[in-house]
Motif scaffolding. Structure first.
Motif, PDB file in Angstrom:
ATOM      1  N   SER A  42      32.438   1.560   6.034  1.00  0.00           N
ATOM      2  CA  SER A  42      33.406   1.384   7.109  1.00  0.00           C
ATOM      3  C   SER A  42      34.361   2.574   7.201  1.00  0.00           C
ATOM      4  O   SER A  42      34.571   3.139   8.282  1.00  0.00           O
ATOM      5  CB  SER A  42      34.206   0.099   6.884  1.00  0.00           C
ATOM      6  OG  SER A  42      35.244  -0.035   7.832  1.00  0.00           O
ATOM      7  N   SER A  43      34.922   2.967   6.073  1.00  0.00           N
ATOM      8  CA  SER A  43      35.890   4.066   6.065  1.00  0.00           C
ATOM      9  C   SER A  43      35.242   5.376   6.503  1.00  0.00           C
ATOM     10  O   SER A  43      35.831   6.146   7.272  1.00  0.00           O
ATOM     11  CB  SER A  43      36.483   4.225   4.653  1.00  0.00           C
ATOM     12  OG  SER A  43      37.183   3.057   4.264  1.00  0.00           O
ATOM     13  N   GLY A  44      34.023   5.625   6.019  1.00  0.00           N
ATOM     14  CA  GLY A  44      33.336   6.865   6.370  1.00  0.00           C
ATOM     15  C   GLY A  44      33.021   6.965   7.852  1.00  0.00           C
ATOM     16  O   GLY A  44      33.236   8.020   8.481  1.00  0.00           O
ATOM     17  N   LEU A  45      32.537   5.868   8.443  1.00  0.00           N
ATOM     18  CA  LEU A  45      32.173   5.895   9.862  1.00  0.00           C
ATOM     19  C   LEU A  45      33.403   5.933  10.761  1.00  0.00           C
ATOM     20  O   LEU A  45      33.384   6.566  11.822  1.00  0.00           O
ATOM     21  CB  LEU A  45      31.305   4.682  10.194  1.00  0.00           C
ATOM     22  CG  LEU A  45      29.891   4.728   9.607  1.00  0.00           C
ATOM     23  CD1 LEU A  45      29.162   3.427   9.880  1.00  0.00           C
ATOM     24  CD2 LEU A  45      29.110   5.908  10.187  1.00  0.00           C
ATOM     25  N   LYS A  46      34.485   5.263  10.354  1.00  0.00           N
ATOM     26  CA  LYS A  46      35.719   5.334  11.134  1.00  0.00           C
ATOM     27  C   LYS A  46      36.212   6.781  11.215  1.00  0.00           C
ATOM     28  O   LYS A  46      36.640   7.264  12.270  1.00  0.00           O
ATOM     29  CB  LYS A  46      36.790   4.443  10.511  1.00  0.00           C
ATOM     30  CG  LYS A  46      36.672   2.973  10.850  1.00  0.00           C
ATOM     31  CD  LYS A  46      37.780   2.184  10.186  1.00  0.00           C
ATOM     32  CE  LYS A  46      37.730   0.714  10.573  1.00  0.00           C
ATOM     33  NZ  LYS A  46      38.093   0.503  11.986  1.00  0.00           N
ATOM     34  N   ALA A  47      36.159   7.477  10.072  1.00  0.00           N
ATOM     35  CA  ALA A  47      36.603   8.868  10.039  1.00  0.00           C
ATOM     36  C   ALA A  47      35.677   9.754  10.873  1.00  0.00           C
ATOM     37  O   ALA A  47      36.130  10.693  11.545  1.00  0.00           O
ATOM     38  CB  ALA A  47      36.654   9.364   8.594  1.00  0.00           C
ATOM     39  N   TYR A  48      34.395   9.450  10.857  1.00  0.00           N
ATOM     40  CA  TYR A  48      33.421  10.274  11.580  1.00  0.00           C
ATOM     41  C   TYR A  48      33.572  10.128  13.098  1.00  0.00           C
ATOM     42  O   TYR A  48      33.629  11.123  13.824  1.00  0.00           O
ATOM     43  CB  TYR A  48      32.005   9.890  11.160  1.00  0.00           C
ATOM     44  CG  TYR A  48      30.933  10.641  11.907  1.00  0.00           C
ATOM     45  CD1 TYR A  48      30.630  11.962  11.590  1.00  0.00           C
ATOM     46  CD2 TYR A  48      30.223  10.038  12.954  1.00  0.00           C
ATOM     47  CE1 TYR A  48      29.655  12.663  12.291  1.00  0.00           C
ATOM     48  CE2 TYR A  48      29.247  10.727  13.656  1.00  0.00           C
ATOM     49  CZ  TYR A  48      28.962  12.038  13.312  1.00  0.00           C
ATOM     50  OH  TYR A  48      28.000  12.719  14.011  1.00  0.00           O
ATOM     51  N   TYR A  49      33.627   8.891  13.577  1.00  0.00           N
ATOM     52  CA  TYR A  49      33.693   8.679  15.028  1.00  0.00           C
ATOM     53  C   TYR A  49      35.121   8.835  15.570  1.00  0.00           C
ATOM     54  O   TYR A  49      35.307   9.243  16.711  1.00  0.00           O
ATOM     55  CB  TYR A  49      33.141   7.295  15.381  1.00  0.00           C
ATOM     56  CG  TYR A  49      31.642   7.229  15.260  1.00  0.00           C
ATOM     57  CD1 TYR A  49      30.823   7.785  16.240  1.00  0.00           C
ATOM     58  CD2 TYR A  49      31.024   6.624  14.167  1.00  0.00           C
ATOM     59  CE1 TYR A  49      29.441   7.734  16.147  1.00  0.00           C
ATOM     60  CE2 TYR A  49      29.636   6.568  14.053  1.00  0.00           C
ATOM     61  CZ  TYR A  49      28.855   7.127  15.044  1.00  0.00           C
ATOM     62  OH  TYR A  49      27.483   7.083  14.935  1.00  0.00           O
ATOM     63  N   ASP A  50      36.117   8.448  14.774  1.00  0.00           N
ATOM     64  CA  ASP A  50      37.526   8.643  15.130  1.00  0.00           C
ATOM     65  C   ASP A  50      37.828   8.166  16.553  1.00  0.00           C
ATOM     66  O   ASP A  50      38.444   8.878  17.353  1.00  0.00           O
ATOM     67  CB  ASP A  50      37.899  10.125  14.975  1.00  0.00           C
ATOM     68  CG  ASP A  50      39.405  10.339  14.988  1.00  0.00           C
ATOM     69  OD1 ASP A  50      40.141   9.401  14.605  1.00  0.00           O
ATOM     70  OD2 ASP A  50      39.849  11.430  15.374  1.00  0.00           O
ATOM     71  N   ARG A  51      37.388   6.973  16.876  1.00  0.00           N
ATOM     72  CA  ARG A  51      37.625   6.417  18.213  1.00  0.00           C
ATOM     73  C   ARG A  51      39.018   5.798  18.280  1.00  0.00           C
ATOM     74  O   ARG A  51      39.389   5.002  17.410  1.00  0.00           O
ATOM     75  CB  ARG A  51      36.583   5.347  18.521  1.00  0.00           C
ATOM     76  CG  ARG A  51      36.653   4.804  19.945  1.00  0.00           C
ATOM     77  CD  ARG A  51      35.712   3.628  20.151  1.00  0.00           C
ATOM     78  NE  ARG A  51      35.486   3.349  21.554  1.00  0.00           N
ATOM     79  CZ  ARG A  51      34.792   2.310  22.022  1.00  0.00           C
ATOM     80  NH1 ARG A  51      34.242   1.443  21.164  1.00  0.00           N
ATOM     81  NH2 ARG A  51      34.635   2.138  23.318  1.00  0.00           N
ATOM     82  N   PRO A  52      39.807   6.114  19.297  1.00  0.00           N
ATOM     83  CA  PRO A  52      41.141   5.520  19.429  1.00  0.00           C
ATOM     84  C   PRO A  52      41.059   4.015  19.684  1.00  0.00           C
ATOM     85  O   PRO A  52      40.063   3.513  20.209  1.00  0.00           O
ATOM     86  CB  PRO A  52      41.738   6.244  20.644  1.00  0.00           C
ATOM     87  CG  PRO A  52      40.913   7.481  20.812  1.00  0.00           C
ATOM     88  CD  PRO A  52      39.537   7.108  20.361  1.00  0.00           C
ATOM     89  N   ARG A  53      42.101   3.323  19.313  1.00  0.00           N
ATOM     90  CA  ARG A  53      42.180   1.881  19.582  1.00  0.00           C
ATOM     91  C   ARG A  53      42.304   1.639  21.088  1.00  0.00           C
ATOM     92  O   ARG A  53      42.728   2.522  21.843  1.00  0.00           O
ATOM     93  CB  ARG A  53      43.396   1.288  18.863  1.00  0.00           C
ATOM     94  CG  ARG A  53      43.330   1.374  17.354  1.00  0.00           C
ATOM     95  CD  ARG A  53      42.500   0.267  16.767  1.00  0.00           C
ATOM     96  NE  ARG A  53      42.408   0.390  15.310  1.00  0.00           N
ATOM     97  CZ  ARG A  53      41.896  -0.542  14.515  1.00  0.00           C
ATOM     98  NH1 ARG A  53      41.437  -1.674  15.047  1.00  0.00           N
ATOM     99  NH2 ARG A  53      41.837  -0.365  13.209  1.00  0.00           N
ATOM    100  N   PRO A  54      41.953   0.422  21.535  1.00  0.00           N
ATOM    101  CA  PRO A  54      42.069   0.097  22.967  1.00  0.00           C
ATOM    102  C   PRO A  54      43.503   0.268  23.469  1.00  0.00           C
ATOM    103  O   PRO A  54      44.457  -0.036  22.761  1.00  0.00           O
ATOM    104  CB  PRO A  54      41.643  -1.379  23.023  1.00  0.00           C
ATOM    105  CG  PRO A  54      40.779  -1.564  21.817  1.00  0.00           C
ATOM    106  CD  PRO A  54      41.369  -0.685  20.760  1.00  0.00           C
ATOM    107  N   GLU A  55      43.622   0.773  24.669  1.00  0.00           N
ATOM    108  CA  GLU A  55      44.936   0.939  25.298  1.00  0.00           C
ATOM    109  C   GLU A  55      45.073   0.125  26.572  1.00  0.00           C
ATOM    110  O   GLU A  55      46.164   0.032  27.142  1.00  0.00           O
ATOM    111  CB  GLU A  55      45.183   2.418  25.611  1.00  0.00           C
ATOM    112  CG  GLU A  55      45.234   3.302  24.371  1.00  0.00           C
ATOM    113  CD  GLU A  55      45.497   4.757  24.709  1.00  0.00           C
ATOM    114  OE1 GLU A  55      45.535   5.070  25.927  1.00  0.00           O
ATOM    115  OE2 GLU A  55      45.676   5.566  23.786  1.00  0.00           O
ATOM    116  N   ILE A  56      43.975  -0.483  27.012  1.00  0.00           N
ATOM    117  CA  ILE A  56      44.003  -1.214  28.277  1.00  0.00           C
ATOM    118  C   ILE A  56      44.821  -2.496  28.179  1.00  0.00           C
ATOM    119  O   ILE A  56      45.362  -2.979  29.179  1.00  0.00           O
ATOM    120  CB  ILE A  56      42.569  -1.535  28.761  1.00  0.00           C
ATOM    121  CG1 ILE A  56      42.600  -2.121  30.160  1.00  0.00           C
ATOM    122  CG2 ILE A  56      41.852  -2.450  27.793  1.00  0.00           C
ATOM    123  CD1 ILE A  56      41.231  -2.310  30.776  1.00  0.00           C
TER     124      ILE A  56
END
Length: 238
Positions: A121-135
């Protein structure tokens, strides 16, 4: 495609059915995760993600989630089942139980499965680095990357791994179904709660579920392989 399916079936005919289905599940799950990730990276999932997030909000005021304050509080309780604190408590409890039941090898497997899931989980979060929803406004604090959903992934890894391991340790089919059913329901509730709270896109959750399912399947097969070699404790009568 027909020829590929036929050859795969011929290969599977000479294998244990559970092992063959597990391989299919892992390969299919890997393909699904990559497909979701590709849609996310290309931005092609935006319309779907936003539409689902808005389904859980008041059309006239996106700050208000459907159901009111009481439901919001309930959902926060459910989402905690996939948090680090509860996951750690459940894992430690399962490990201690297995050790007390003289199933030390199984206890180690559960611990490694959960820790491995956290690292994935930690590795893929760092790799994709997608921002949280803002809508929509977040109904609780959320940090780090959004893809994949760590809560969904860890819930799937922990509950499905423990469920699969415990199911292999009982002989009655109805007990196996009950154990696995509870694990699946908890995993699904955690994922949906993340969308409701606005801290994850639906594709984050789907990706987390997929990875968790893959990892849990692999761990279950490792447990079965070790059990056949006498390195993990056999099933018990219940």
């Amino acid at each position: 495609m027909r020829e590929l399916i036929r050859r795969a079936w011929e290969v599977g005919a000479g294998m244990d059915r559970v092992v063959f289905l597990s391989i299919i599940a892992v390969v299919g799950g890997g393909w699904l995760f990559l497909a979701i990730a590709d849609e996310v990276v290309e931005g092609e999932s935006a319309r779907f993600d936003e539409a689902v997030l808005l389904m859980f909000r008041n059309p006239e005021n996106p700050e208000d989630a459907i159901g009111g304050p009481e439901i919001e509080e309930l959902i926060r309780d459910l989402t905690a089942l996939g948090g680090v604190a509860i996951i750690s408590l459940v894992t430690i409890s399962a490990v201690v139980f297995l050790i007390m039941d003289r199933k030390g090898h199984a206890a180690v497997l559960v611990l490694l499965a959960t820790v491995g899931g956290q690292l994935i989980s930690s590795g893929l979060k760092a790799y994709y680095d997608r921002p949280r929803p803002e809508i929509v406004p977040h109904l609780m604090h959320a940090a780090r990357g959004s893809f994949p959903s760590g809560h969904s992934l860890l819930a799937a890894v922990t509950y499905l791994t423990i469920g699969a391991l415990l199911a292999q340790m009982v002989t009655q089919r109805r007990l196996k179904v009950f154990i696995l059913g509870v694990a699946v329901i908890i995993t699904m509730m955690v994922g949906v709660s993340r969308i409701y709270l606005g801290v994850h896109y639906p594709t984050d959750v789907l990706a987390g579920w997929t990875l968790g399912f893959i990892w849990a399947t692999l761990c279950a097969q490792v447990a079965q392989w070790l059990r056949q070699r006498g390195m993990v404790e056999q099933a018990i009568d219940a």
